[in-house]
Design a protein around this motif. Structure first.
Motif, PDB file in Angstrom:
ATOM      1  N   GLU A   1      70.174   7.974  16.525  1.00  0.00           N
ATOM      2  CA  GLU A   1      69.042   8.338  17.543  1.00  0.00           C
ATOM      3  C   GLU A   1      69.028   9.813  17.567  1.00  0.00           C
ATOM      4  OE1 GLU A   1      66.874   6.065  18.450  1.00  0.00           O
ATOM      5  OE2 GLU A   1      68.279   4.110  17.940  1.00  0.00           O
TER       6      GLU A   1
ATOM      7  N   LEU B   1      60.492   4.180  14.857  1.00  0.00           N
ATOM      8  CA  LEU B   1      60.249   3.616  13.397  1.00  0.00           C
ATOM      9  C   LEU B   1      59.420   4.483  12.586  1.00  0.00           C
ATOM     10  CD1 LEU B   1      59.991  -0.134  13.997  1.00  0.00           C
ATOM     11  CD2 LEU B   1      61.929   1.249  13.470  1.00  0.00           C
TER      12      LEU B   1
ATOM     13  N   SER C   1      69.807   6.132  11.872  1.00  0.00           N
ATOM     14  CA  SER C   1      69.714   4.970  12.577  1.00  0.00           C
ATOM     15  C   SER C   1      68.666   5.530  13.894  1.00  0.00           C
ATOM     16  CB  SER C   1      70.979   4.600  13.444  1.00  0.00           C
ATOM     17  OG  SER C   1      70.726   3.384  14.372  1.00  0.00           O
ATOM     18  N   SER C   2      67.384   4.876  14.004  1.00  0.00           N
ATOM     19  CA  SER C   2      66.665   5.409  14.972  1.00  0.00           C
ATOM     20  C   SER C   2      65.683   4.187  15.595  1.00  0.00           C
ATOM     21  CB  SER C   2      65.724   6.618  14.447  1.00  0.00           C
ATOM     22  OG  SER C   2      64.527   6.900  15.366  1.00  0.00           O
ATOM     23  N   HIS C   3      65.301   4.317  16.827  1.00  0.00           N
ATOM     24  CA  HIS C   3      64.284   3.484  17.463  1.00  0.00           C
ATOM     25  C   HIS C   3      62.921   3.937  17.164  1.00  0.00           C
ATOM     26  CE1 HIS C   3      67.530   1.494  19.804  1.00  0.00           C
ATOM     27  NE2 HIS C   3      66.857   0.752  19.672  1.00  0.00           N
TER      28      HIS C   3
ATOM     29  N   LEU D   1      68.318   0.204  10.728  1.00  0.00           N
ATOM     30  CA  LEU D   1      67.611  -0.354  11.822  1.00  0.00           C
ATOM     31  C   LEU D   1      67.977  -1.802  12.265  1.00  0.00           C
ATOM     32  CD1 LEU D   1      64.053   0.050  10.066  1.00  0.00           C
ATOM     33  CD2 LEU D   1      65.400   1.543  11.752  1.00  0.00           C
TER      34      LEU D   1
ATOM     35  N   SER E   1      66.555  11.824  20.431  1.00  0.00           N
ATOM     36  CA  SER E   1      66.501  11.094  21.902  1.00  0.00           C
ATOM     37  C   SER E   1      66.190  12.635  22.656  1.00  0.00           C
ATOM     38  CB  SER E   1      67.612  10.602  22.075  1.00  0.00           C
ATOM     39  OG  SER E   1      67.840  10.254  23.347  1.00  0.00           O
TER      40      SER E   1
ATOM     41  N   PRO F   1      67.800  -3.917  16.746  1.00  0.00           N
ATOM     42  CA  PRO F   1      67.596  -4.034  18.092  1.00  0.00           C
ATOM     43  C   PRO F   1      68.963  -3.424  18.709  1.00  0.00           C
ATOM     44  CG  PRO F   1      67.633  -6.129  17.652  1.00  0.00           C
ATOM     45  CD  PRO F   1      67.616  -5.360  16.238  1.00  0.00           C
ATOM     46  N   ASN F   2      69.039  -3.207  20.009  1.00  0.00           N
ATOM     47  CA  ASN F   2      70.188  -3.016  20.671  1.00  0.00           C
ATOM     48  C   ASN F   2      71.176  -4.241  20.399  1.00  0.00           C
ATOM     49  OD1 ASN F   2      69.475  -0.580  21.727  1.00  0.00           O
ATOM     50  ND2 ASN F   2      68.726  -0.972  23.732  1.00  0.00           N
TER      51      ASN F   2
ATOM     52  N   ASP G   1      56.811  -0.573  11.569  1.00  0.00           N
ATOM     53  CA  ASP G   1      56.911  -1.427  12.783  1.00  0.00           C
ATOM     54  C   ASP G   1      56.700  -3.006  12.313  1.00  0.00           C
ATOM     55  OD1 ASP G   1      56.299   1.478  13.108  1.00  0.00           O
ATOM     56  OD2 ASP G   1      56.301   0.914  15.468  1.00  0.00           O
TER      57      ASP G   1
END
Length: 324
Positions: A168, A202, A198-200, A48, A171, A50-51, A310
């Motif tokens: 991701e 959560l 790896s994923s946004h 995990l 997506s 952020p961009n 989160d």
């Protein structure tokens, strides 16, 4: 003579992924600045950040698509840059933005993507196509973003790879297909596969991951199981008591304290309200004292909720990056 069992301890299996002090620079920019990552056999490991935190750069190095500037990266104990071809026979990769050959059908794309693993067994292929509701006769150029993603997922989950690198992976998928994805991943892990996820999303990582690594600006912020991370982070406490609890104001480890009469607990002109609503955040060390104070005040209801993933993730970016 009777045989005796050896007292030697079993040898711990080597990690599938072992990254130590990994550095990657592009000119004067440090994409990775001493990152550590360790993924054990048979686990789902959430990755995990952020961009711009370095996740994609790390994955590119693990896939042998980029060369590290410093530190070390190992897949199955081998160098992914020097031995990429052999290692790719043991892994599958799903990116967040899948590009397919536009003139090929979905089925033909599956053939190409799975060829390095000997193809997908026919029964397994048919099962996954049905579960992911994917029509393999359509040309790739006619697929939606979600359907292109499904092609990559079926190809990756259909073969018997030892390692799944999923960046991701859902997506463009709707919530129903996300549930299908999670179930199939669990099945592959039960069969012995290891997953780097790896994923946004959560909630997706929370549902699947045994452990997580959170990174920030190219460095590892924290690593551990969700239980370990939650054990070092405050929980949300909500209680309704007969009387106002004593001793919570200013107590170390207690934050965001709100104590007020229960809404609507007293009829007009009836005098003092009958009940107190208490809400606060409590660190693990203070929880016994808080619960004791609430019980002494006459508990009518009590809930203690650990932080969600989160909240754990956001906490790493709210301050110094250390788990409180």
């Amino acid at each position: 003579m009777s045989a005796t069992r050896s007292s030697a301890s079993p040898v711990n299996p080597s990690p599938v992924i072992e990254v130590e002090s990994l550095v990657k620079t592009y000119g004067r920019f440090n994409a990775l600045d001493g990152l550590d990552l360790r993924v054990e056999p048979g686990e789902v490991h959430g990755f995990l950040g952020p961009n711009g935190s370095g996740k994609s750069t790390t994955i590119r190095i693990l896939l042998g698509l980029a060369r590290a500037t410093g530190g070390s990266a190992r897949l199955f104990g081998r160098d992914p840059w020097a031995e990429a071809v052999g290692l790719h026979r043991r892994l599958t990769y799903v990116p967040g933005d899948v590009a397919l050959w536009p003139r090929l059908t979905g089925g033909q794309c599956l053939d190409v993507l799975s060829a390095g693993h000997g193809g997908i067994p026919a029964a397994r292929r048919a099962e996954l196509l049905e579960r992911f509701a994917l029509d393999p006769t359509k040309r790739a150029r006619d697929y939606s973003t979600g359907n292109r993603q499904k092609v990559a997922l079926v190809a990756a989950l259909g073969v018997q790879a030892d390692l799944l690198v999923l960046d991701e992976p859902t997506s463009g998928l709707d919530p129903l297909m996300e549930q299908v994805f999670q179930q199939v991943v669990r099945e592959r892990v039960a069969e012995g596969a290891t997953v780097l996820l790896s994923s946004h999303i959560l909630s997706e990582v929370e549902a699947l991951a045994d452990r997580v690594t959170i990174i920030r600006e190219g460095r590892t912020v924290t690593i551990g199981s969700l239980a370990e991370l939650r054990g070092a982070t405050s929980s949300h406490v909500h209680a309704v008591t007969v009387h106002a609890p004593a001793g919570l104001e200013g107590l170390p480890g207690v934050g965001g304290l709100q104590v007020q009469p229960v809404a609507g607990a007293a009829a007009p002109g009836a005098g003092a309200p009958r009940g107190t609503d208490t809400r606060c955040r409590v660190e693990p060390a203070a929880l016994p004292q808080v619960v004791g104070s609430l019980h002494a005040a006459g508990v009518q209801s009590l809930t203690v909720e650990p932080p969600t993933l989160d909240e754990l993730f956001l906490e790493q970016y709210a301050g110094s990056g250390e788990v409180r």
